[in-house]
Write a protein that holds these residues in place. Structure first.
Motif, PDB file in Angstrom:
ATOM      1  N   UNK A 286       0.860  -0.890   0.103  1.00  0.00           N
ATOM      2  CA  UNK A 286       0.214   0.085   0.197  1.00  0.00           C
ATOM      3  C   UNK A 286       0.824   1.391   0.054  1.00  0.00           C
ATOM      4  N   UNK A 287       2.194   1.163   0.457  1.00  0.00           N
ATOM      5  CA  UNK A 287       2.788   2.519   0.686  1.00  0.00           C
ATOM      6  C   UNK A 287       3.681   2.697  -0.566  1.00  0.00           C
ATOM      7  N   UNK A 288       3.626   1.697  -1.550  1.00  0.00           N
ATOM      8  CA  UNK A 288       4.609   1.835  -2.777  1.00  0.00           C
ATOM      9  C   UNK A 288       3.936   1.879  -3.834  1.00  0.00           C
ATOM     10  N   UNK A 289       4.470   2.629  -4.887  1.00  0.00           N
ATOM     11  CA  UNK A 289       3.828   2.449  -6.317  1.00  0.00           C
ATOM     12  C   UNK A 289       4.913   1.537  -6.970  1.00  0.00           C
ATOM     13  N   UNK A 290       4.384   0.301  -7.694  1.00  0.00           N
ATOM     14  CA  UNK A 290       5.228  -0.716  -8.278  1.00  0.00           C
ATOM     15  C   UNK A 290       5.244  -0.743  -9.638  1.00  0.00           C
ATOM     16  N   UNK A 291       6.107  -0.617 -10.664  1.00  0.00           N
ATOM     17  CA  UNK A 291       6.259  -0.743 -11.944  1.00  0.00           C
ATOM     18  C   UNK A 291       6.487  -2.217 -12.092  1.00  0.00           C
ATOM     19  N   UNK A 292       5.798  -2.877 -13.042  1.00  0.00           N
ATOM     20  CA  UNK A 292       6.159  -3.966 -13.559  1.00  0.00           C
ATOM     21  C   UNK A 292       7.441  -4.191 -14.356  1.00  0.00           C
TER      22      UNK A 292
ATOM     23  N   UNK B 273       5.198 -18.427   3.416  1.00  0.00           N
ATOM     24  CA  UNK B 273       6.183 -18.602   2.607  1.00  0.00           C
ATOM     25  C   UNK B 273       6.598 -17.248   2.579  1.00  0.00           C
ATOM     26  N   UNK B 274       7.973 -17.071   2.444  1.00  0.00           N
ATOM     27  CA  UNK B 274       8.689 -15.583   2.262  1.00  0.00           C
ATOM     28  C   UNK B 274       8.347 -15.471   0.756  1.00  0.00           C
ATOM     29  N   UNK B 275       7.804 -14.429   0.769  1.00  0.00           N
ATOM     30  CA  UNK B 275       7.410 -13.796  -0.744  1.00  0.00           C
ATOM     31  C   UNK B 275       8.371 -12.871  -1.434  1.00  0.00           C
ATOM     32  N   UNK B 276       9.032 -13.093  -2.557  1.00  0.00           N
ATOM     33  CA  UNK B 276       9.902 -12.235  -3.079  1.00  0.00           C
ATOM     34  C   UNK B 276       9.132 -11.607  -4.527  1.00  0.00           C
ATOM     35  N   UNK B 277       9.150 -10.312  -4.578  1.00  0.00           N
ATOM     36  CA  UNK B 277       8.566  -9.891  -5.623  1.00  0.00           C
ATOM     37  C   UNK B 277       9.529  -9.059  -6.444  1.00  0.00           C
ATOM     38  N   UNK B 278       9.786  -9.242  -7.680  1.00  0.00           N
ATOM     39  CA  UNK B 278      10.724  -8.515  -8.702  1.00  0.00           C
ATOM     40  C   UNK B 278       9.971  -7.686  -9.566  1.00  0.00           C
ATOM     41  N   UNK B 279      10.614  -6.148  -9.507  1.00  0.00           N
ATOM     42  CA  UNK B 279       9.701  -5.377 -10.265  1.00  0.00           C
ATOM     43  C   UNK B 279      10.785  -4.409 -10.878  1.00  0.00           C
ATOM     44  N   UNK B 280      10.169  -3.697 -11.893  1.00  0.00           N
ATOM     45  CA  UNK B 280      11.351  -2.521 -12.366  1.00  0.00           C
ATOM     46  C   UNK B 280      11.626  -1.209 -11.508  1.00  0.00           C
ATOM     47  N   UNK B 281      10.517  -0.919 -10.878  1.00  0.00           N
ATOM     48  CA  UNK B 281      10.600   0.405 -10.246  1.00  0.00           C
ATOM     49  C   UNK B 281       9.745   0.225  -8.846  1.00  0.00           C
ATOM     50  N   UNK B 282      10.433   0.873  -7.779  1.00  0.00           N
ATOM     51  CA  UNK B 282       9.680   0.838  -6.573  1.00  0.00           C
ATOM     52  C   UNK B 282       9.753   2.621  -6.215  1.00  0.00           C
ATOM     53  N   UNK B 283       8.467   3.039  -6.301  1.00  0.00           N
ATOM     54  CA  UNK B 283       8.497   4.690  -5.780  1.00  0.00           C
ATOM     55  C   UNK B 283       7.746   4.524  -4.374  1.00  0.00           C
ATOM     56  N   UNK B 284       8.219   5.198  -3.520  1.00  0.00           N
ATOM     57  CA  UNK B 284       7.801   5.317  -2.153  1.00  0.00           C
ATOM     58  C   UNK B 284       7.625   6.955  -1.952  1.00  0.00           C
ATOM     59  N   UNK B 285       7.488   6.966  -0.523  1.00  0.00           N
ATOM     60  CA  UNK B 285       7.208   8.643  -0.142  1.00  0.00           C
ATOM     61  C   UNK B 285       8.169   8.486   1.227  1.00  0.00           C
ATOM     62  N   UNK B 286       8.570   9.625   1.393  1.00  0.00           N
ATOM     63  CA  UNK B 286       9.480   9.887   2.663  1.00  0.00           C
ATOM     64  C   UNK B 286       8.622  10.389   3.443  1.00  0.00           C
ATOM     65  N   UNK B 287       9.325  10.776   4.652  1.00  0.00           N
ATOM     66  CA  UNK B 287       8.533  11.309   5.967  1.00  0.00           C
ATOM     67  C   UNK B 287       7.601  12.514   5.646  1.00  0.00           C
ATOM     68  N   UNK B 288       8.460  13.224   4.444  1.00  0.00           N
ATOM     69  CA  UNK B 288       7.699  14.595   4.327  1.00  0.00           C
ATOM     70  C   UNK B 288       6.440  14.288   3.226  1.00  0.00           C
ATOM     71  N   UNK B 289       6.444  13.344   2.364  1.00  0.00           N
ATOM     72  CA  UNK B 289       5.741  12.882   1.494  1.00  0.00           C
ATOM     73  C   UNK B 289       6.133  13.119   0.223  1.00  0.00           C
ATOM     74  N   UNK B 290       7.533  13.314   0.227  1.00  0.00           N
ATOM     75  CA  UNK B 290       8.203  13.478  -1.237  1.00  0.00           C
ATOM     76  C   UNK B 290       8.557  12.257  -1.818  1.00  0.00           C
ATOM     77  N   UNK B 291       8.383  12.111  -3.239  1.00  0.00           N
ATOM     78  CA  UNK B 291       8.425  10.703  -3.691  1.00  0.00           C
ATOM     79  C   UNK B 291      10.215  10.160  -3.697  1.00  0.00           C
ATOM     80  N   UNK B 292      10.345   9.053  -3.379  1.00  0.00           N
ATOM     81  CA  UNK B 292      11.620   8.516  -3.367  1.00  0.00           C
ATOM     82  C   UNK B 292      11.680   7.194  -4.251  1.00  0.00           C
ATOM     83  N   UNK B 293      13.049   6.936  -4.763  1.00  0.00           N
ATOM     84  CA  UNK B 293      13.247   5.471  -5.432  1.00  0.00           C
ATOM     85  C   UNK B 293      13.957   4.752  -4.658  1.00  0.00           C
TER      86      UNK B 293
END
Length: 260
Positions: free
Chosen positions: A50-56, A93-113
């Motif tokens: 929920x906290x990250x935007x994932x690109x396949x 199971x420990x689940x491992x997801x492989x993606x192209x890009x993970x975009x999150x937000x830092x504590x101020x809400x700024x986008x981070x990679x």
């Protein structure tokens, strides 16, 4: 005259499905042997982050380059570690997801990679990794977050972790504050107390970064000071104790830089 060969052009909308299936098949024995779930392509972005935007990642070429590195990293640990983490996971199971890009937000809400992310959702344990040449180091780091959570419950080894630091040192307990911290002389070889600046953010990042470096070749210089030896020793003891590896003979891979 030259014959023009038409090479299909694959995109995220029309991927090389055959190639992706081949990559999935490559991972099957690994999942079976280590009791893991590894998702790629569209399944990779369907994990509940929920906290990250994932690109396949749709590039078969990218997978073919990185999957051997990931396999090497996975095989570096006893299967028992994955199985014990999996047992505590709601989905078993420990689940491992492989993606192209993970975009999150830092504590101020700024986008981070991000290179990788570890989180627990509804009691299940997930690692998300970006598919690039850093995947091996990223895996060592993120897997340790999962190991760390397990160790903190199973053993008391890390309860006094803060006492291993130089007098007067306090973690930032914030990624944002950490970015502007003065590392002082904590990163100089003789007085080294941390791998890097990022390690000073949280105790969990300190430990995960130690694991990341301890697993890689040519990192002796990071573990020469007495503080770094103590930290590595404490880290290793915690793993042996919590995962019941005490009787394992010889040096486990992350113990390679321990002075006997």
């Amino acid at each position: 005259e030259t014959l023009q060969t038409i090479v299909p052009y694959y995109t995220v909308h029309s991927p090389d499905q055959e190639g992706l299936d081949r990559c999935e098949a490559m991972l099957e024995p690994l999942q079976e042997e280590y009791g893991l779930k590894i998702h790629l392509w569209q399944e990779g972005v369907q994990v509940p982050s929920q906290d990250y935007l994932l690109t396949p990642e749709h590039s078969v070429e990218a997978y073919e380059k990185c999957l051997p590195m990931l396999e090497k990293a996975i095989r570096a640990y006893p299967a028992d570690i994955y199985k014990k983490i999996g047992k505590k996971s709601a989905n078993k199971k420990l689940t491992v997801a492989l993606v192209r890009e993970i975009t999150g937000r830092n504590e101020l809400g700024s986008p981070t990679r991000e290179q990788g992310v570890y989180f627990i959702h509804d009691g299940s344990v997930y690692l998300i990794l970006t598919v690039n040449e850093q995947i091996e180091a990223t895996f060592y780091h993120q897997l340790f977050h999962a190991m760390d959570s397990y160790i903190l419950v199973e053993a008391k080894t890390y309860d006094d972790w803060g006492l291993l630091n130089p007098e007067g040192f306090a973690y930032d307990n914030s990624y944002l504050l950490n970015e502007t911290r003065d590392p002082q002389n904590y990163l100089e070889e003789e007085t080294r107390a941390f791998i890097d600046l990022y390690s000073m953010s949280y105790p969990k990042e300190d430990r995960a970064t130690i694991m990341e470096y301890a697993m890689q070749p040519g990192m002796e210089a990071y573990f020469t000071s007495s503080i770094m030896q103590k930290k590595l020793d404490t880290l290793c003891n915690g793993i042996r104790k919590a995962f019941r590896l005490k009787g394992e003979e010889g040096t486990l891979p992350w113990e390679q830089y321990l002075n006997a």
